[in-house]
Structure formats: C-alpha cells, structure tokens
Design a protein around this motif. Structure first.
Motif, PDB file in Angstrom:
ATOM      1  N   THR A  71     -49.241   6.840 -14.517  1.00 42.89           N
ATOM      2  CA  THR A  71     -48.250   7.958 -14.486  1.00 42.89           C
ATOM      3  C   THR A  71     -48.305   8.393 -13.233  1.00 42.89           C
ATOM      4  O   THR A  71     -49.258   8.351 -12.501  1.00 42.89           O
ATOM      5  N   MET A  72     -47.199   9.180 -12.392  1.00 42.14           N
ATOM      6  CA  MET A  72     -47.280   9.617 -11.240  1.00 42.14           C
ATOM      7  C   MET A  72     -48.158  11.180 -11.253  1.00 42.14           C
ATOM      8  O   MET A  72     -48.254  11.759 -10.363  1.00 42.14           O
ATOM      9  N   ALA A  78     -51.180   8.689  -7.673  1.00 40.48           N
ATOM     10  CA  ALA A  78     -50.310   8.903  -6.547  1.00 40.48           C
ATOM     11  C   ALA A  78     -50.750   8.733  -5.069  1.00 40.48           C
ATOM     12  O   ALA A  78     -50.107   7.977  -4.279  1.00 40.48           O
ATOM     13  N   LEU A  81     -51.427   4.955  -4.447  1.00 34.42           N
ATOM     14  CA  LEU A  81     -49.985   4.512  -4.343  1.00 34.42           C
ATOM     15  C   LEU A  81     -49.891   4.787  -2.603  1.00 34.42           C
ATOM     16  O   LEU A  81     -49.049   3.831  -1.778  1.00 34.42           O
ATOM     17  N   LEU A  95     -41.953  -0.811  -1.743  1.00 34.75           N
ATOM     18  CA  LEU A  95     -42.858  -0.547  -2.975  1.00 34.75           C
ATOM     19  C   LEU A  95     -41.655  -0.325  -4.074  1.00 34.75           C
ATOM     20  O   LEU A  95     -40.888   0.837  -3.811  1.00 34.75           O
ATOM     21  N   LEU A  96     -41.643  -0.984  -5.313  1.00 39.93           N
ATOM     22  CA  LEU A  96     -40.781  -0.546  -6.433  1.00 39.93           C
ATOM     23  C   LEU A  96     -41.825  -0.257  -7.331  1.00 39.93           C
ATOM     24  O   LEU A  96     -42.657  -0.985  -7.711  1.00 39.93           O
ATOM     25  N   ILE A  97     -41.899   1.212  -7.846  1.00 40.39           N
ATOM     26  CA  ILE A  97     -42.965   1.683  -8.623  1.00 40.39           C
ATOM     27  C   ILE A  97     -42.225   2.027  -9.972  1.00 40.39           C
ATOM     28  O   ILE A  97     -41.311   2.652 -10.127  1.00 40.39           O
ATOM     29  N   ALA A  98     -43.008   1.436 -10.843  1.00 45.43           N
ATOM     30  CA  ALA A  98     -42.587   1.820 -12.417  1.00 45.43           C
ATOM     31  C   ALA A  98     -43.881   2.641 -12.989  1.00 45.43           C
ATOM     32  O   ALA A  98     -44.865   2.285 -12.591  1.00 45.43           O
ATOM     33  N   THR A  99     -43.664   3.255 -14.123  1.00 42.08           N
ATOM     34  CA  THR A  99     -44.661   3.769 -14.842  1.00 42.08           C
ATOM     35  C   THR A  99     -44.647   3.413 -16.290  1.00 42.08           C
ATOM     36  O   THR A  99     -43.508   3.087 -16.750  1.00 42.08           O
ATOM     37  N   ARG A 106     -44.499  -0.491 -22.914  1.00 42.68           N
ATOM     38  CA  ARG A 106     -43.614  -0.113 -21.799  1.00 42.68           C
ATOM     39  C   ARG A 106     -44.065  -0.737 -20.655  1.00 42.68           C
ATOM     40  O   ARG A 106     -43.270  -1.316 -19.700  1.00 42.68           O
ATOM     41  N   GLN A 110     -42.111  -3.203 -18.052  1.00 40.64           N
ATOM     42  CA  GLN A 110     -41.709  -3.012 -16.550  1.00 40.64           C
ATOM     43  C   GLN A 110     -42.095  -4.282 -15.858  1.00 40.64           C
ATOM     44  O   GLN A 110     -41.517  -4.390 -14.733  1.00 40.64           O
ATOM     45  N   ARG A 112     -41.524  -7.246 -16.694  1.00 41.19           N
ATOM     46  CA  ARG A 112     -40.393  -8.130 -16.908  1.00 41.19           C
ATOM     47  C   ARG A 112     -39.196  -7.657 -15.925  1.00 41.19           C
ATOM     48  O   ARG A 112     -38.730  -8.529 -15.149  1.00 41.19           O
ATOM     49  N   THR A 113     -38.940  -6.148 -15.787  1.00 46.69           N
ATOM     50  CA  THR A 113     -38.120  -5.754 -14.794  1.00 46.69           C
ATOM     51  C   THR A 113     -38.470  -6.363 -13.458  1.00 46.69           C
ATOM     52  O   THR A 113     -37.448  -6.647 -12.675  1.00 46.69           O
ATOM     53  N   LEU A 115     -40.587  -8.603 -12.299  1.00 51.99           N
ATOM     54  CA  LEU A 115     -40.269 -10.113 -12.020  1.00 51.99           C
ATOM     55  C   LEU A 115     -38.718 -10.469 -12.129  1.00 51.99           C
ATOM     56  O   LEU A 115     -38.396 -11.266 -11.086  1.00 51.99           O
ATOM     57  N   ARG A 117     -36.628  -8.735 -10.737  1.00 51.50           N
ATOM     58  CA  ARG A 117     -36.177  -8.191  -9.582  1.00 51.50           C
ATOM     59  C   ARG A 117     -37.004  -9.387  -8.409  1.00 51.50           C
ATOM     60  O   ARG A 117     -36.878  -8.959  -7.073  1.00 51.50           O
TER      61      ARG A 117
END
Lengths: 341, 341
Positions: A71-72, A78, A81, A95-99, A106, A110, A112-113, A115, A117
DNA sequence: TTGTAAGCGTTATCAC
DNA sequence: GTGATAACGCTTACAA
C-alpha cells in the motif's frame, strides 16, 4: 486536436521518409545536419511525441519497471519507492506502480498485469507469494528483485535486511534493559513474511532468555495508529502487565504510545514501547521512539541498481544485504535487573 | 522460457485463427463453447498474456492513467495516490506514477512521457505550470484533472479545495485566539501555487485585522522536519518574538514543535504552532497539532471519478470543490485579548 | 545519407 | 462461428 501526429505526419511535413525521422530520433548522428534540422522543426511544429505502443512492439523493450507494494498509505513504502524511482529515472526508466493491499491474489493479478505490459523488470516486496507467481515470472524471463527482506539461502535476488535478526536484536536490547514481562503488537502475519519474521525474531530472543510470548501477550492487528492504541490499551489491562511492548512497526508503536497515555500510563516510566522502521513518526512521537532503523532509501537505490544490471546484462543478479541499526531514543526505559533470572 | 508466447502461438496450439483467440479474450460470447474451452486451455498451458503494446496500437487505448506528483516522500501525496488508485482499479485502470521533485521543467518532461505512452488521462497537482504544458495537453486531447487546488474561475478541471481560503480561515482562527504577533513557516513558493495561496491566505487574514507579515516573520523553506525545526528556532530568537507560528504543512509544524522545544519553549504556553494537511504526524506530535484537515482520500476518489467520466464520455468534465476543516487539537493556545487592537 | 519494406502483436472488418 | 487480412506506429535490415 485530439488526433495525435505520427511518424508519417512528421515525415510528410519534413519531406523525408519515416526511416529518416526515426533516425533523427534514435541515431541523430546518422542524419545530415540540414535534414535533421528540417525534421526537428517538423517534430516541434506538430508537437510530435513517439507512440510508446508502436515502439514497444518494434523494440521489445519498454523502459519501464513495475513494482507491486502492499500500500502507498504506509509512508515507509512510499519513501522507498521515491528512492527507487530516483535511481531508475537516471536510466530514463519509468515506474509503473501497483498495490496489492497485502492480498496475495491481488498481487498475483498485478504481476500478470505488469508482465502483460512488457515491463523490463519487476520489483516486489517480501518473498511470501504463491509458487505460480514465481513460475509466471520465470517463464516470462522477466528479471525481478525482492525488497524488504534478505535471507542467506533465498533462491531469489533480494535487496533488503534480515527482519528476523533485526527484531531479535531489538528484543535483546529490550531484555538487556531489564525487561522480563514483554508483549508484542505485531502486524498481520498472514502472507506477510516481514511481519512473520519480526515476530519470530522476538520469540528467538525471548526463548534464549528462558522467556516466552504467550498468546495473551501477542496482539496481531492491521497497521494503523488506532489499532496500535487499542492493542496497547488491551495489553495494559492484563493481570500480568507487560513492562515493555515491542511493535511490528512505528505506526503501531506511535499508536501504542497514545493508547498507553490515554489509559493513564507514562511511557517509559510505566511501560516501554519500541517500534520498527524509523519513519518521521518515530522522531515526532513523545517520547521519541526507540526503533529499528531500516535503510529504506539505500534499499530503493540499491534495488534499482541491481535490477538495472539484470536488465542490461541479462545476468543473474546478486543479492545485497543491508544493515539495520537500533536507534535509541526515549521510549525504552531501563529497569533494575531482577535478582533471579 | 524468456520467449513470450503470442496470439499466434495460442492460435496454433488451439488449431484456430488468431481472430478467434482474440475473440475468446475480448468477446467470449461470440465463440462456441468447445472452441473457447480449447483456446482457454492453450492460453493457460502456454502462460499467454496479451501484449500491451500490440493492444495499445490496435485499440488506441491503454487503460492507464498517468499522474505527476511532486514527491512520494511526502505522506500526503502518497495517501492521496492510494485513494486515486483504489478508484481507478475498480475500472481496471492502472496508474503510471511520475515525480517532478517540485521542478516545473521536470514536470513538463514527465507530462511528455505520459502522453507518449498514450495514457488515457492525466492527473496533475496544482495549477502552476508553463503554458506549453497546457498547450501540449490540449493538442493531444488527453483529458486531465488537477488535484489539490480549486479556484472558482479556473479554466481547468480541478478537484480540490481553496488553499487560500483554508489558510485564511486558519489564520483567522489563530487571531481570534488572541494572537497578534504571528509568524509563518511557508514551503517554497516558487512554482508551487498551493504554498503561494496558503501564504496569501494568511496575509489576507492578517491584513483584515490591521496586521502584517513582515519579512523577518516569514520563513520559506523546503518541507522537512529539520527545516521546520530550524526555522522555528530562528523565528523564536527574533526581538519581536511571535506568539504563534503558522506552518505551510504538518511536517514543517511538527519540526517547528521540535525546534521550539529544543530552544526551551513550551508549546502552546510560550508559542502556538499550527499546521496544514492533517496527516498522522499531526496526531502523534506533542502537543497534537491544531491543523487544517485536507480530505485527501476524497480528493483521490473524486479526482479518479471525474477523470474516468471525462475519459469515457469524452465530455468536458466538471470541477469539484472539497471542504477543508480546522481540527482543533492542542498546539494552539488562547491568549488574553489585548486591550488595544 | 536516404528510402523501401518487412515485421513487431493485437484488433476489427470483411467474407464465408 | 470462424478465418483472412488490413490496419495501428514504430524500427531496422537492405537497397539505392
């Protein structure tokens, strides 16, 4: 407006081929100065920006690194990061950030998402995740590094510290200050290896001194000021009241101080409270928190460096162990050594 | 391993055409159940993940929103982002996060990068940026919303609050507590409209009461605990010592409390200190900070909602004004009303 | 030094 | 329901 100019458009405007425009963009040295000037003028005039998707397709590289953090909302992530990003930015990498919200399913999603991309590399927090996630990562051959944890025999590339040893050291520190009735407020341990390891580290130290953490003296709760306050209030009502409370992180500890105060206890005179992480909160709390300093900025920078190496050299990468350090402030009090062990 | 399977690979494995695989992925209803099963099996077996670049090219849509924030090191932005991301995630949209380090040139660069990546929408902090950035945004027709600020006559879509009015209200609050010798520790105002507006708001209120903020009583400094402490120590050495110090945010205020304490002053007995933002730090500080509560989570959620609308409806979007609120804790003391104004 | 054209992985428009 | 096939925007041999 709205219809974005393409390489074609620029080529037409500059009366050259698309190949030449592409060269101006990527290998300007190969283009005659006048042609280049004409092309550059056209680019500026049209407000042309290369299309990332097209480029990704042609190059099979995206200059993007993905990261999945719990979590951010937790300042420590944070800030880590921020450091990670600073180093990646030097290499022109985004940077593509996912939480994941501390949820393994989850997190898998994320990954998978990311990869999908075609990120050039991935940064993950902690080692605890299903085999499938690792399999997916490996089958795609995408390099990844793990932050916030380090074990000598980890099969993965880790840039972090030994959570268990650090927690053990803190517990030792508390014990050597004379405390025997010790309690712990831990973060949720399910599928959070950092929380698990910190708890184990505390158990290790207690065990070494013939002590134990019985169920009643262990509170497990989500990270949060309120949760820390509530847990502390509860622990301080126990018949065998603890003289020291170890917390899984600084947010819980700061909350615990508040909870103790509201329950009428003075920290550290009546009860000692120590944290973990060393974020700003630790310094601002009253009394200031004795805590474990985690080198979050170095972790970010080193993590980025190692990952960049793996991406460019296609090498296996190497783990980096970072040192933590106990920061003695004022929330830990010294007790007269008991006569009998 | 390492060589990622494509639609072609899946099609071959399932003995269908790529079109059919694509349909299984996007409009499964149009495919016969048995064919679909065969394709899905192949997808699972190969570990196929759609290629984002290819898809972006074909669809001219990326399911990505970009955001440029000053820094992740400031907890309030990180938390706002968390909320933003939660709402975007519900729409299956990913967040591409970039930071500017409070530098307009870097911000412009980051906006170009985001546009280059064909993000479906962009989130920015504050209104202060060069015309060119706005021109670029408009010429690309990419919808964008601005967070953390709101003005009645802004030409842009803003989801935020009136920084000036909020700061004015806080200053009024301090004045009505009896303070007349007032100082301010502001964040850096250059190309930071939130900091500028907060400063102006304070000036407004003082002016209304026949007071002023002379140069000596205004410290301008980067956000940080140490900077706040140093500025406070300095202000408290002034011959015309302030009885109240307004701070541009909570980090400065928490630092100021520390600085005041180290200089031998008791807050709020000797000097009152108030903050802005209402982050965890405000609650943990001793005394707890009287501050301006900023609805950062609502801002994130609403911002995402508005942007999603603009993306799907292609409509102009609409601004949202959020309310701030003064949170009275303990760092503001009441002074006996002076006999003469 | 520049142009031509194939190919990257996907979706969408046609036929069938 | 399914299959060819033409985009989409870019890079990069290969030719000129």
């Amino acid at each position: 407006m709205g219809d974005r100019p393409t390489l074609q458009d620029v080529a037409r405007a500059a009366r050259v081929s698309t190949a030449t425009v592409s060269r101006v963009l990527n290998t300007p040295g190969q283009v005659r100065v006048e042609t280049r000037a004409r092309v550059e003028a056209a680019i500026a005039r049209l407000g042309y920006l290369p299309h990332f998707g097209g480029r990704a397709l042609a190059l099979n590289r995206t200059n993007t690194v993905g990261v999945v953090i719990p979590t951010m909302a937790n300042a420590i992530f944070a800030r880590g990061l921020q450091a990670l990003q600073e180093t990646l930015a030097e290499a022109e990498i985004n940077l593509l950030i996912a939480t994941s919200g501390y949820d393994v399913a989850r997190e898998a999603e994320q990954i998978r998402t990311l990869l999908s991309r075609s990120v050039d590399g991935i940064v993950l927090i902690g080692e605890a995740r299903p085999r499938e996630s690792y399999d997916l990562l490996n089958s795609h051959g995408t390099p990844f590094v793990i932050l916030w944890t380090w074990r000598a025999d980890s099969p993965y590339i880790c840039v972090g510290f030994d959570n268990r040893a650090a927690a053990r050291a803190m517990a030792e520190h508390v014990i050597s200050a004379g405390h025997r009735r010790i309690a712990m407020i831990s973060g949720l341990t399910e599928s959070n290896d950092r929380a698990q390891l910190r708890l184990e580290g505390v158990r290790d130290a207690l065990h070494l001194h013939g002590l134990a953490l019985d169920g009643a003296h262990l509170a497990e709760t989500p990270y949060g000021l309120d949760q820390g306050a509530e847990a502390a209030a509860h622990l301080l009502m126990l018949p065998q009241r603890p003289t020291a409370i170890l917390c899984g992180n600084d947010v819980l500890a700061a909350g615990a101080i508040e909870g103790a105060r509201r329950a009428g206890f003075v920290v550290p005179a009546d009860v000692s409270i120590v944290g973990f992480d060393d974020v700003e909160l630790a310094r601002v709390a009253q009394p200031p928190l004795t805590t474990v300093h985690v080198p979050h900025r170095r972790m970010g920078h080193e993590g980025a460096r190692v990952l960049l190496e793996m991406i460019s050299d296609q090498g296996p990468g190497h783990s980096v162990e970072l040192e933590t350090e106990i920061v003695d402030r004022a929330s830990l009090g010294r007790l007269p050594q008991p006569q009998s062990a």
